[in-house]
Design an enzyme around this catalytic site. Structure first.
Site, short mmCIF file in Angstrom:
data_model
loop_
_atom_site.label_atom_id
_atom_site.label_comp_id
_atom_site.label_asym_id
_atom_site.label_seq_id
_atom_site.Cartn_x
_atom_site.Cartn_y
_atom_site.Cartn_z
N ASN A 36 0.86 -1.20 0.00
CA ASN A 36 0.00 0.00 0.00
C ASN A 36 0.89 1.24 0.00
O ASN A 36 1.53 1.55 1.01
CB ASN A 36 -0.89 -0.03 1.26
CG ASN A 36 -1.69 1.25 1.43
OD1 ASN A 36 -1.87 2.02 0.48
ND2 ASN A 36 -2.17 1.50 2.64
N LYS A 69 0.00 4.31 -0.10
CA LYS A 69 -0.64 5.48 0.51
C LYS A 69 -0.46 6.69 -0.43
O LYS A 69 -0.55 6.53 -1.63
CB LYS A 69 -0.06 5.74 1.90
CG LYS A 69 0.00 4.49 2.76
CD LYS A 69 0.25 4.77 4.20
CE LYS A 69 0.52 3.47 4.93
NZ LYS A 69 0.13 3.48 6.31
N HIS A 86 -9.59 0.84 4.88
CA HIS A 86 -8.30 1.01 5.57
C HIS A 86 -8.52 1.92 6.78
O HIS A 86 -9.32 2.86 6.73
CB HIS A 86 -7.27 1.62 4.61
CG HIS A 86 -5.88 1.59 5.16
ND1 HIS A 86 -5.43 2.50 6.08
CD2 HIS A 86 -4.84 0.74 4.92
CE1 HIS A 86 -4.17 2.21 6.39
NE2 HIS A 86 -3.79 1.15 5.70
N GLU A 145 -6.87 4.29 7.95
CA GLU A 145 -6.65 5.73 7.71
C GLU A 145 -7.89 6.36 7.07
O GLU A 145 -8.21 7.51 7.33
CB GLU A 145 -5.39 5.92 6.85
CG GLU A 145 -4.13 5.70 7.68
CD GLU A 145 -2.90 5.27 6.90
OE1 GLU A 145 -2.88 5.41 5.66
OE2 GLU A 145 -1.95 4.77 7.55
N GLU A 154 -5.59 -5.56 10.32
CA GLU A 154 -4.60 -4.50 10.56
C GLU A 154 -4.89 -3.82 11.89
O GLU A 154 -5.74 -2.91 11.96
CB GLU A 154 -4.68 -3.46 9.45
CG GLU A 154 -4.32 -3.97 8.09
CD GLU A 154 -3.62 -2.90 7.27
OE1 GLU A 154 -2.46 -3.10 6.91
OE2 GLU A 154 -4.22 -1.84 7.04
N GLY A 160 2.19 1.88 10.69
CA GLY A 160 3.11 3.01 10.57
C GLY A 160 3.82 3.36 11.87
O GLY A 160 4.43 4.43 11.99
N SER A 220 3.25 -2.54 10.22
CA SER A 220 4.71 -2.54 10.41
C SER A 220 5.36 -3.86 9.98
O SER A 220 6.29 -4.35 10.63
CB SER A 220 5.07 -2.21 11.86
OG SER A 220 4.62 -0.89 12.15
C1 PEP Z 1 -0.73 -0.05 5.81
O1 PEP Z 1 -0.58 0.95 5.14
O2 PEP Z 1 -1.75 -0.71 5.70
C2 PEP Z 1 0.33 -0.45 6.74
C3 PEP Z 1 0.19 -1.58 7.39
O3 PEP Z 1 1.40 0.39 6.88
P1 PEP Z 1 2.81 0.04 7.58
O4 PEP Z 1 3.31 -1.24 6.98
O5 PEP Z 1 3.69 1.20 7.23
O6 PEP Z 1 2.56 -0.10 9.04
#
Ligand code: PEP
Length: 269
Positions: free
Chosen positions: A12, A14, A108, A110, A181, A187, A227
């Site tokens: 992803n 973003k 997601h 976010e 997630e 992040g 992460s």
């Molecule tokens: C994500 O964008 O869904 C995500 C898990 O980001 P990160 O791997 O940076 O934590």
């Protein structure tokens, strides 16, 4: 233990990697994948899916290069449920079809947290994707506060129930990916422990099996996201109910994304 459902890796991006950066990423990735027979072989044998989710403005780069990298799947980070209309700033499923997208990330955290996306909106988006032949990658997961209150199972159950309330077992069997997630892991550099991620992913599979039947529950790929990095991907992918990873930061650079792909290959070996 061999992975029953193969491994699905989803990067992803973003709001990073506009068209110029996407173009150089892809040419470097294609060159490196072509020189590694093991990656191509695992993809051709349907044991590994490598997908990227660029910002919508970079999709045309993927569309134009599709013949050059048929091994790579791609999709968007969001989509609206209506086919067209006065929805400033949105994109629709027919637009995704025009860009030959395979997938769309839906719900997601976010989008839920920063843009007020509700469970009801997530459900409509999932249905629009399925109806239009785009596989939704449905994201669910608890906040830190919810985890500390021991509400993780309850939260993912509510999110899944709402998102899938108008979906049939046939749809689940043919076209659904779920990404667990935990919001506190996205992040932050703090991933969930392998066994904690496995517990929630197993719970998700049980919920799907109960609602849509065991065949559908067993068929769905469940990803872990939060992460994921080259150093932790292998342990996570070795868990029985974790079929892949949704990767943010570590998918932005070819080198780290490839290291993650290599970690997945070790699990598949
Ligand atoms: C994500 O964008 O869904 C995500 C898990 O980001 P990160 O791997 O940076 O934590």
């Amino acid at each position: 233990m061999k992975k029953k459902r193969g491994v699905f890796l989803a990067g992803n991006w973003k709001m990073y990697n506009g068209p110029g950066a996407a173009r150089s990423f892809l040419s470097k990735l294609v060159e490196r994948v072509k020189s590694s027979q093991t990656i191509e072989k695992a993809i051709m044998e349907h044991r590994l899916v490598v997908a990227l989710f660029p910002p919508a403005l970079s999709l045309h780069v993927f569309r134009e290069g599709k013949e050059m990298f048929p091994f790579l799947k791609y999709g968007t980070q969001n989509v609206h449920w209506e086919k067209e209309g006065a929805y400033t700033g949105e994109i629709s499923v027919p637009m995704l079809q025009e860009m030959a997208c395979d997938y769309a990330i839906i719900g997601h955290s976010e989008r839920r947290q920063l843009f007020g996306e509700t469970d009801i909106a997530v459900g409509k988006k999932v249905c629009a994707c399925i109806a239009g032949g785009i596989t939704p990658v449905l994201c669910v997961g608890e906040t830190l506060e919810e985890r500390e209150r021991n509400s993780t199972f309850e939260v993912v159950e509510r999110q899944l129930t709402e998102a899938l309330k108008d979906v049939s077992p046939k749809d689940v069997l043919a076209s659904l990916i779920v990404a667990y997630e935990p919001v506190w892991a996205i992040g932050t550099g703090k991933n969930a422990r392998d066994e904690d991620a496995q517990d929630v992913c197993r719970h998700i599979r049980e919920l799907l099996s109960r609602r849509f039947g065991e065949e559908a529950g067993e068929a769905v790929s469940i990803l872990y996201g939060g992460s994921v990095k080259p150093g932790n991907v292998e342990g996570l992918l070795r868990q029985a109910d974790i079929d892949g990873a949704l990767i943010g930061g570590a998918s932005l650079q070819v080198d780290s994304y490839l290291e993650i792909i290599e970690g997945a290959l070790k699990v598949l070996a």
